[in-house]
Design a protein around this motif. Structure first.
Motif, PDB file in Angstrom:
ATOM      1  N   ALA A 726       0.818  -1.216   0.000  1.00 38.98           N
ATOM      2  CA  ALA A 726       0.000   0.000   0.000  1.00 38.98           C
ATOM      3  C   ALA A 726       0.850   1.263   0.000  1.00 38.98           C
ATOM      4  O   ALA A 726       0.426   2.298  -0.507  1.00 38.98           O
ATOM      5  N   SER A 751       0.875  -2.976   4.542  1.00 33.58           N
ATOM      6  CA  SER A 751      -0.340  -3.618   4.026  1.00 33.58           C
ATOM      7  C   SER A 751      -0.184  -3.880   2.539  1.00 33.58           C
ATOM      8  O   SER A 751       0.550  -3.177   1.843  1.00 33.58           O
ATOM      9  N   TYR A 752      -0.899  -4.893   2.064  1.00 31.33           N
ATOM     10  CA  TYR A 752      -0.925  -5.148   0.623  1.00 31.33           C
ATOM     11  C   TYR A 752      -1.667  -4.007  -0.070  1.00 31.33           C
ATOM     12  O   TYR A 752      -2.618  -3.441   0.480  1.00 31.33           O
ATOM     13  N   ALA A 753      -1.230  -3.701  -1.275  1.00 30.09           N
ATOM     14  CA  ALA A 753      -1.874  -2.639  -2.040  1.00 30.09           C
ATOM     15  C   ALA A 753      -3.308  -3.029  -2.369  1.00 30.09           C
ATOM     16  O   ALA A 753      -3.644  -4.214  -2.448  1.00 30.09           O
ATOM     17  N   THR A 754      -4.136  -2.019  -2.554  1.00 19.51           N
ATOM     18  CA  THR A 754      -5.507  -2.306  -2.968  1.00 19.51           C
ATOM     19  C   THR A 754      -5.568  -2.597  -4.467  1.00 19.51           C
ATOM     20  O   THR A 754      -6.553  -3.118  -4.955  1.00 19.51           O
ATOM     21  N   GLU A 755      -4.539  -2.217  -5.194  1.00 19.04           N
ATOM     22  CA  GLU A 755      -4.421  -2.581  -6.613  1.00 19.04           C
ATOM     23  C   GLU A 755      -3.567  -3.826  -6.705  1.00 19.04           C
ATOM     24  O   GLU A 755      -2.490  -3.888  -6.138  1.00 19.04           O
ATOM     25  N   PRO A 757      -2.791  -7.282  -5.527  1.00 23.50           N
ATOM     26  CA  PRO A 757      -1.447  -6.760  -5.309  1.00 23.50           C
ATOM     27  C   PRO A 757      -0.351  -7.567  -6.013  1.00 23.50           C
ATOM     28  O   PRO A 757       0.793  -7.167  -5.961  1.00 23.50           O
ATOM     29  N   GLU A 774      -7.052 -11.029  -4.559  1.00 23.36           N
ATOM     30  CA  GLU A 774      -8.178 -10.108  -4.320  1.00 23.36           C
ATOM     31  C   GLU A 774      -8.505 -10.055  -2.829  1.00 23.36           C
ATOM     32  O   GLU A 774      -8.791  -9.003  -2.281  1.00 23.36           O
ATOM     33  N   ARG A 777      -6.186  -7.771  -0.763  1.00 19.12           N
ATOM     34  CA  ARG A 777      -6.125  -6.330  -1.045  1.00 19.12           C
ATOM     35  C   ARG A 777      -6.317  -5.487   0.204  1.00 19.12           C
ATOM     36  O   ARG A 777      -7.319  -5.622   0.903  1.00 19.12           O
ATOM     37  N   GLY A 778      -5.374  -4.616   0.423  1.00 19.69           N
ATOM     38  CA  GLY A 778      -5.482  -3.678   1.529  1.00 19.69           C
ATOM     39  C   GLY A 778      -5.300  -4.271   2.913  1.00 19.69           C
ATOM     40  O   GLY A 778      -5.360  -3.559   3.911  1.00 19.69           O
ATOM     41  N   GLN A 779      -5.081  -5.575   2.986  1.00 21.28           N
ATOM     42  CA  GLN A 779      -4.961  -6.218   4.305  1.00 21.28           C
ATOM     43  C   GLN A 779      -3.557  -6.037   4.891  1.00 21.28           C
ATOM     44  O   GLN A 779      -2.583  -5.885   4.153  1.00 21.28           O
TER      45      GLN A 779
END
Ligand SMILES: [Zn+2]
Length: 831
Positions: A726, A751-755, A757, A774, A777-779
């Motif tokens: 992220a 965090s992992y990117a929301t795009e 990842p 998927e 994402r964001g986690q």
């Protein structure tokens, strides 16, 4: 966020990585017993005993290069190691390591065809032998051969009389024994044979044998070397001395063909491989020649007459033809998947059929083991002889195709799409390719850039250093900037190292091993691909990156930001010297009086100090107790930490925690294994010491020991690759983890990117739809917090030390260790 560690956003300059199109989740076919290791094998590897060992390790960074001041035979007398009755090969009736040098000395004395040289040392300090078999040559002949090699590398035909080089790599997995014996048998035959075909072969070819690629493992009955590394996963990292030696052989001899001799797959496995195929090869040149030799070896091996009924030997299998997927040549981590980048248009793994290692070694009668070993040796020898015959019959074509491989690179031609049907069965599923950038630009930004440039140069990739400022990729670059011009013979190797890679999840059902790697994204240096075809840079070739270290002038405190493993090495060096260092906001701070020491480590590690301000918490050398895998231990020690390996048995026997600052848990330990006394001791330790965990073992331990309040989620356990975070940085995952439901005081460090990842690699959702990118994402990927007993805890769901590869991530672990050490046991909360 606590800002425990620094992430490197500068590496975020990249082209959007390609996602391979089309989809075909084909049924998987994976041979038993050779599946991917998941970095979950615990290791109890002791630190090398003496300071001398460390010095030698440092000295062995450079491999021995082949000399051209004499001809062949070279008549070297190899030193003979002491006899070792415990050598695991003895039980199989095979040649123990200690007998190999004497055998080679005798073969050298037998005639004028065999030469043996020591080309390096194993992690355990044992000599590695390169044997060259060829008709006699004067020193002038040898020079002529070397000049021919250089002409080929420039894309030109060599002079008449150039001998086709062939490379045989024996038993890189130590407990796949018979490669050594098969090679020795053929060398012995070639030494004296009067067969006209052999005489002709040795006039038209040079045969090189890395006779025992893994002496440590052969003796100890292990797949790995004494450092616990699977060296047939190390070719893209080259962390091990044996692999440095192999790489140097391939650069120096530039083989047109190579075989990597393994076991055990029944029937004998002969490559070429299933898809996905390495995207950076000149695959038309590779598959035609490798397929032809595959059929040649199939016929020779099946022609030995072994049968399933009488011998338990099944016919040869060629993955390219006989499997759907699961035995691919995608990552260049394996020897035969690395060799083509140095011009091997034939490169093949051979897996002989009859298992003699692991459980079989311990349970089968000796007579049965020796029967199996005899057949396996016979098959390896047959593969070597068959390849020799094929090379002798096709030397001109093989050399011509090697010339063409390098010529395309030097000319900067577009990558070619391999025509369907180029060999029988070559279909759309086999077509992989790439678009080479015009160049890669690497700012001369410090130790990470220097390390990457030195790595490229060690791989025989040409790197230039700009003499004048230039403009590329829409930016101005100062003199001193590094440029990798992709119009070069080994552009495929340059690209496979520097590119972001591809997400191949949609195209392939099962992979044999990792699918993502990227020195460009994971080694800490900023790497920028440039596509402008009119690139003009006045540059000079780089033989070694110039020093990068610096200390600001004047007086006052100094700061060292821990952005790279080199910074960590420098800091641990200072701590060992007793320099008074404090830890402040994720950086180390030195008093003005430490300037001479700072200058020393700036020179030694290339690190860059800045002006600092006094303050922070006093830092001492961090003493680590580790339940870790071999690469955990190796990397932590390489960074300069003092590491004591443990497992459940040692902890249950009453472990003394008084000299531990941080407990590292990455592999081989569950909380459930600990007896009540060990749990009580751990509880007491947690009042003063910290914990850092990694991967599934670490997250489970975190949960079971009641450390940080969070729910650990495990993604697809086969998923692996380069991931976008992220904050814009990149990381690496294998069996990715993330954390949800963070309790009070638990924070997400990363965090992992929301795009995405996933940037490159292979990571699908599990069959129920969960566990994919998927879902991540964001986690939170890395979390930190204070355990209620007082321990400062950091849990990594990423793999920042995987196989010693992602060097730009090592400082994250080190920073977590320092933070944990200085924070644990303080009643005052987080910094
Ligand atoms: Zn193997």
């Amino acid at each position: 966020m606590r800002r425990i560690f620094t992430t490197l956003l500068s590496a975020a300059l990249l082209l959007t990585p390609a996602t391979a199109a089309s989809a075909d989740p084909a049924p998987k076919h994976r041979e038993p017993g050779n599946g991917p290791e998941r970095n979950e094998i615990a290791a109890l590897i002791e630190e090398p005993a003496s300071a001398l060992a460390a010095t030698e390790r440092a000295a062995s960074q450079g491999a021995v290069t082949l000399r051209h001041d004499r001809g062949y035979p070279r008549r070297t007398t190899l030193p003979i190691p002491p006899e070792n009755p415990g050598d695991a090969a003895i039980k199989l009736g095979l040649t123990p390591y200690h007998a190999i040098a004497g055998k080679l000395n005798a073969l050298q004395a037998l005639g004028d065809r065999v030469s043996a040289e020591v080309i390096g040392r194993s992690a355990g300090g044992r000599d590695l032998y390169l044997v060259t078999v060829t008709a006699p040559e004067s020193a002038a002949d040898d020079w002529k051969q070397e000049l021919g090699r250089r002409l080929i590398e420039e894309g030109h035909r060599p002079p008449r009389g150039y001998k086709a080089p062939v490379f045989y790599n024996s038993s890189i997995h130590g407990n796949e024994f018979e490669g050594v014996d098969g090679a020795l048998r053929v060398i012995e035959e070639l030494a004296t044979s009067t067969d006209p075909a052999v005489v002709k072969l040795l006039k038209s070819a040079r045969l090189y044998f890395n006779v025992v690629a893994n002496p440590d493992g052969r003796i100890a009955n292990t797949r790995a070397n004494a450092n616990g590394f699977d060296m047939n996963r190390d070719l893209v990292t080259v962390s091990q001395p044996e692999v440095r030696a192999m790489r140097q052989i391939m650069i120096d001899v530039q083989p047109v063909a190579m075989l990597d001799l393994h076991g055990y797959v029944n029937g004998t496995l002969v490559e070429p491989t299933t898809p996905p195929h390495g995207a950076n090869y000149e695959y038309d040149l590779f598959i035609t020649n490798t397929w032809a030799n595959g059929l040649n070896l199939e016929s020779a091996i099946n022609g030995l007459g072994y049968t399933p009924a009488a011998d338990g030997v099944n016919p040869v299998e060629i993955p390219f033809r006989d499997y759907v997927d699961g035995w691919d040549d995608w990552p260049p981590i394996f020897t035969p998947q690395y060799a083509p980048f140095h011009g091997a248009v034939i490169a093949q793994t051979i897996e002989v059929p009859l298992q003699v290692n692991n459980n079989a070694y311990n349970t089968l009668p000796v007579a049965e083991l020796q029967r199996r070993a005899r057949i396996n040796t016979d098959i390896h020898a047959t593969a070597v002889r068959g390849t020799n015959r094929h090379v002798a019959a096709n030397a001109d074509k093989l050399i011509k195709d090697q010339v063409e491989w390098f010529r395309r690179g030097a000319a900067g031609e577009p990558h070619r799409t391999v025509p369907l049907g180029i060999v029988p069965g070559f279909g759309p599923e086999d077509v992989y390719g790439t678009t080479f950038p015009r160049a890669y630009v690497i700012p001369n930004s410090g130790p990470a850039a220097a390390r990457l440039v030195d790595f490229l140069v060690a791989n025989d990739v040409r790197v230039g250093r700009a003499l004048l400022p230039f403009r590329a990729g829409g930016a101005n670059h100062p003199a001193g900037t590094y440029v990798v011009d992709m119009r070069q013979p080994k552009r495929g190797l340059a690209n496979v190292i520097l590119e972001a890679g591809q997400d191949i999840s949609p195209r392939v059902g099962a992979m044999y091993d990792i699918s993502g790697w990227s020195h460009g994204l994971l080694w800490g240096a900023a790497v920028q691909p440039v596509t402008d075809s009119r690139l003009r840079v006045v540059s000079t070739p780089v033989a070694a990156a110039p020093p990068t270290g610096s200390v600001p002038s004047g007086s006052g405190p100094l700061a060292l930001e821990l952005a790279d493993g080199k910074d960590v090495q420098a800091l641990n060096d200072l701590l060992r010297q007793g320099v008074a260092v404090t830890w402040k906001d994720g950086s180390a701070v030195l008093p003005s009086s430490a300037r001479p020491a700072a200058r020393t480590v700036a020179d030694r590690y290339g690190v860059r100090f800045t002006r600092g301000t006094a303050g922070g918490t006093a830092l001492a050398p961090v003493r680590i107790t580790a339940a870790g895998s071999a690469d955990d231990l190796f990397t932590l020690r390489e960074l300069g930490f003092q590491v004591t390996p443990v497992n459940a048995a040692l902890l249950n026997a009453g472990y003394d925690w008084s000299s531990t600052d941080v407990f590292y848990v990455g592999s081989g330990l569950t909380y459930a294994q600990l007896n009540p006394a060990a749990r009580a001791a751990l509880d007491a330790y947690l009042a003063t010491g910290g914990v850092v965990t990694r991967g599934s073992t670490g997250t489970r331990f975190n949960t079971d020991a009641g450390l940080l309040q969070a729910t650990a989620v495990t993604g697809n356990t086969d998923g692996n690759g380069v991931v976008r975070m992220a904050d814009g940085s990149f990381s690496f995952v294998y069996a990715p983890h993330w954390f949800t439901g963070l309790g009070a005081g638990v924070e997400a460090e990363q965090s992992y990117a929301t795009e995405g990842p996933l940037v490159s690699g292979h990571w699908r959702a599990d069959e129920d739809g969960s566990g994919g990118p998927e879902a991540a994402r964001g986690q939170a990927a890395v979390i930190s917090g204070l355990d209620e007993r007082g321990a400062a805890v950091v849990a990594f769901g990423t793999e920042p030390m995987f196989r010693n590869h992602p060097k730009g991530l090592f400082a994250q672990v080190a920073s977590a260790l320092y933070w944990s050490a200085v924070t644990s046991g303080q009643t005052a909360a987080t910094p």
